[in-house]
Design a protein around this motif. Structure first.
Motif: not given
Length: 646
Positions: A338, A370, A412
Motif C-alpha cells: 500500500l 494499491w 486491501v
C-alpha cells in the motif's frame, strides 16, 4: 424528526433526546424526511480519544468532543434504565434497533476534559472556535451542530471571507514565486543569446536527453503501430505480421502525452491498468483506493464489489488476529503493498514516471500494488454530510491516521486475503502513519504491517518552517486563521485552476509556486516529465488540517508530531551532551531525570517514555540530504540513541 410520544417522557429521556438532537445531522424541526433516520443515537469510540456519532440508520457523523460523546452515552444509559422500568420511548427504540443491527463491539471511552471552547451545538460559529491555547499536539476541534438558517449564514460568511482573503494570500505567493523567477529567466535568456544551451548546465542533462529521445521513439512507434492496425481493420486483412509480440506487459495507450489526471491512462501506457475502490472510514468519509494490476493476470472487479462497505475495519479477523477472509475471486493476488501520498498530493504521484514510477516498478517486480488516497482528495464525499457542511472539513492529521489509514489497510487485506501488507508512505503519509502507530492511538495497526517504508519522514520540523509566509500562519490566532482560510476546504481556488488551465501552463506555474514555497529546484528531476507530475496535485484538504501543520498550536510551533517543544528541547540538550552523558541509556543505569520513578532503570524509563510499543513494525527510512521542510536526521537520532527500545 423525533417522534412525539403519547406519554410525557421522563427527565432522563428528555435530556437524552435534547442532547441527541444537538448532535444529529439535521435540526429536529426540519421538514426533511431523513430527520428520524439521521438522529444521533450513541457515540462510538474508535480510540479512547476519537469518538464518532452513530445515527439511527447506522450512519456516522465525525469530530465530536469527548465530553459531548460521553454525555450522550451516559444520558442514553440513564434513559434506557428509565425505560426498563416503564414504557419504551421512541428514542430508546431507535437506539435498540441500531444495536440490534450491529455486531461490532463498543469502544471504551476515557474521562474527557472540557476545554475553554463552547461545545454547545446551538452556539454561534464564532464561539465554537477553539481558544488560542488547547491541547499542545492535537487541539480540540470545534463542534458544529445541525445546520440552521443562522448557522448556514455564518458558514457562508466564512466562505466569502476566505474566498477573498485566501485568494489574496495565494496571489502573494504566486507573485513572490514569479518575482524570484526573474533573475534565473534573465540568465537563461542571456545564455541563449550567446548561443549556449542553458540546459547543458543541468547535472543530468545527458540522461534527460536520452530519456526524452526514448519517449519520443516509443510515441512514434505507437502511432505507427496504431495506423497499421487501423489499416488492417478497414481492409479486413487477417495478416498478423503487425501483431504485437508476446509480452508480459502490453501497452494499450501511447503516443503524445495529453497531460491528464488519470492514473489508469498512465498505467495502460506501460501495459498495466487500474481499478478504483471506494472505502468508507469509521467516521463516514468515502475515500478512493486504486488497485494497479496486469490485465493479463487479473480481471477487474465488478462495480458493486468495488463499492464502499460498512464503516468497520478488519471485520474478517478471528479471535487470534488471523485473516479469515478469502481473497477476491477476480484473479491471483501477490503480496500487497500500500502506497500513501504526501501533503496536497494524491497517490497518482507514484505513477508519473512511466516504468520508473514506484507504483509501476513494484507491480512489475511481483507485488500487488494499491494506492491509498486520504479523505476528500479530488472528490470530497461523505456518507451523510454535504460539501458545504463544516463538519465535512472538521478534521486534521489525527483523523487521517486514526481513521483513513486503518480503513485502507483493512480493505486491501480483505481483498487480497493476506494477514499483513507492506506500507510505503511519503511525507504527510509518514506523519499519519507515525501518529496512528503511537501507543496512545492505534498501535495494534502495527500487527497488520510487515514493513513500514518512510520516504522523507515528516516527524520533526526543518528550518524551512520559519519562512515568512509560514510564520504568518503561525502567529495569527485560530479565529483569524478561520476568517482568512475558512472552515471548509483550504484555498479551493487551487482546484479551480487545476481544472481550467492547460496541463503545460498549470505544470509550469505549479512548479514555480512549490519551488518558491519549499525552496527546492528541478535540477535532479526529469524535466520532460515535470508537467505530468503536477497533474495529480493539489487535492482538497481541510483548512483545519493546514492549521494543524502551520497554525499557532501544532506542528509549526511544537516542531514535532508527538512531542511538545519543551520535550524536544530536552532531546536536543541530551544530544548535545548538556546533561549527564549517555549513562542512563546504558542497560541497568538509573536515569537522572526528575521525571523518572524511584529506582527506575534506563530500560524501564525508555519504555515508559517511548512513542511506540512492541507492536511497532520494522521500519526503513529514506532521508533526503537537502530536505529543509522536515528534519529526518533528528528522527534517525531518536532511533539510534535508544529512545525507541521497541
Amino acid at each position: 424528526m423525533v417522534t412525539k410520544l403519547a406519554e410525557q417522557p421522563s427527565e432522563s429521556v428528555a435530556q437524552y433526546e435534547q442532547h441527541a438532537a444537538n448532535l444529529s445531522l439535521l435540526p429536529q424541526d426540519s421538514d426533511d424526511p431523513r430527520v428520524d433516520a439521521t438522529t444521533a443515537v450513541k457515540a462510538k469510540f474508535i480510540t479512547p480519544r476519537d469518538p464518532v456519532i452513530e445515527t439511527a440508520d447506522g450512519g456516522r457523523l465525525p469530530a465530536v468532543p469527548i465530553a459531548e460523546a460521553e454525555k450522550l452515552n451516559r444520558l442514553k444509559d440513564e434513559a434506557e434504565q428509565e425505560g426498563s422500568r416503564g414504557g419504551h420511548h421512541a428514542v430508546i427504540q431507535k437506539a435498540e434497533a441500531l444495536e440490534a443491527r450491529q455486531e461490532s463491539n463498543e469502544g471504551a471511552s476515557l474521562d474527557g476534559q472540557m476545554s475553554g471552547q463552547s461545545t454547545s451545538a446551538e452556539a454561534p460559529l464564532r464561539t465554537a472556535i477553539p481558544p488560542s491555547r488547547t491541547h499542545p499536539l492535537f487541539p480540540q476541534l470545534p463542534l458544529y451542530g445541525p445546520p440552521t438558517l443562522l448557522r448556514n449564514l455564518q458558514a457562508l460568511g466564512f466562505r466569502l471571507s476566505s474566498a477573498v482573503l485566501s485568494l489574496a494570500f495565494l496571489g502573494v505567493i504566486v507573485l513572490g514565486s514569479l518575482f524570484t523567477s526573474i533573475l534565473p529567466l534573465l540568465k537563461h535568456i542571456g545564455l541563449r543569446l550567446r548561443g549556449t544551451d542553458p540546459n547543458k548546465r543541468r547535472p543530468f542533462h545527458k540522461q534527460e536527453t536520452k530519456a526524452e529521445r526514448a519517449r519520443e521513439d516509443v510515441a512514434r512507434a505507437w502511432e505507427r503501430h496504431r495506423r497499421q492496425r487501423n489499416n488492417l481493420s478497414r481492409t479486413g486483412d487477417d495478416d498478423e505480421s503487425f501483431a504485437e509480440p508476446d509480452k508480459d506487459f502490453e501497452p494499450t495507450e501511447g503516443g503524445k502525452d495529453p497531460l491528464i489526471c488519470d492514473v489508469s491512462y498512465y498505467a495502460r501506457r506501460v501495459g498495466l491498468d487500474c481499478e478504483e475502490f471506494k472505502v468508507q472510514t469509521e467516521d463516514g468519509f468515502i475515500i478512493r483506493l486504486w488497485h494497479i494490476f496486469n490485465p493479463k493476470e487479473y480481471t477487474p472487479s465488478s462495480p458493486s464489489h468495488r463499492d464502499q462497505k460498512q464503516p468497520i475495519v478488519f471485520p474478517f479477523t478471528d479471535c487470534h488476529g488471523t485473516n479469515s477472509m478469502q481473497p477476491s475471486p477476480y484473479g491471483k493476488h501477490r503480496y500487497p503493498v500500500l502506497l500513501i501520498h504526501g501533503l496536497l498530493q494524491s497517490a497518482g504521484a507514484y505513477c508519473t514516471n512511466d516504468d520508473s514510477s514506484l507504483a509501476f516498478y513494484l507491480s512489475k517486480s511481483g507485488y500487488d500494488v494499491w494506492l491509498g488516497n486520504n479523505r476528500c482528495g479530488f472528490s470530497p464525499e461523505h456518507q451523510t454530510l454535504s460539501y458545504t457542511d463544516p463538519r465535512t472539513w472538521n478534521w486534521n492529521i489525527r483523523q487521517m491516521g486514526v481513521m483513513d489509514l486503518p480503513a485502507l489497510i483493512s480493505r486491501v487485506l480483505s481483498e487480497t486475503g493476506f494477514e499483513k501488507l507492506g506500507l510505503v508512505a511519503h511525507s504527510q503519509g509518514t506523519t499519519e502513519t507515525f501518529v496512528a502507530l503511537a501507543k496512545e492511538q492505534r498501535p495494534d495497526l502495527g500487527k497488520r504491517i510487515s514493513v513500514f517504508c518512510a520516504l522523507a519522514p515528516a516527524v520533526y520540523a526543518g528550518p524551512l518552517i520559519g519562512k515568512m509566509y509560514f510564520k504568518f500562519m503561525r502567529v495569527i490566532s485560530p479565529a483569524m486563521f478561520r476568517i482568512i482560510f475558512g472552515i471548509h476546504a483550504f484555498i479551493p481556488f487551487m482546484m479551480t485552476m487545476h481544472a481550467w488551465l492547460p496541463g503545460k501552463i498549470y505544470g509550469a506555474l505549479g512548479y514555480r509556486v512549490f519551488s518558491f514555497l519549499f525552496n527546492w529546484s528541478d535540477d535532479r528531476w526529469d524535466r520532460g516529465l515535470r508537467d505530468r507530475m503536477f497533474q495529480f496535485a493539489p487535492v482538497y484538504v481541510s483548512a483545519e488540517s493546514m492549521r494543524w501543520w502551520l497554525g499557532r498550536e501544532c506542528f509549526a510551533t511544537q516542531k514535532c508530531i508527538l512531542a511538545t517543544r519543551e520535550e524536544g528541547r530536552k532531546e536536543e540538550e541530551e544530544d548535545e551532551g548538556h546533561v549527564e552523558g549517555w549513562r542512563y541509556y546504558e542497560e541497568g543505569a538509573s536515569h537522572p531525570s526528575e521525571e523518572s520513578e524511584p529506582g527506575e532503570d534506563s530500560k524501564a524509563w525508555r519504555r515508559r517514555n517511548a512513542w511506540y510499543d512492541e507492536q511497532m513494525p520494522p521500519l526503513a527510512l529514506w532521508v533526503g540530504g537537502s530536505d529543509e521542510l522536515v528534519d529526518g536526521r533528528r528522527l534517525l537520532r531518536r532511533f539510534e540513541r535508544g529512545r525507541e527500545p521497541n
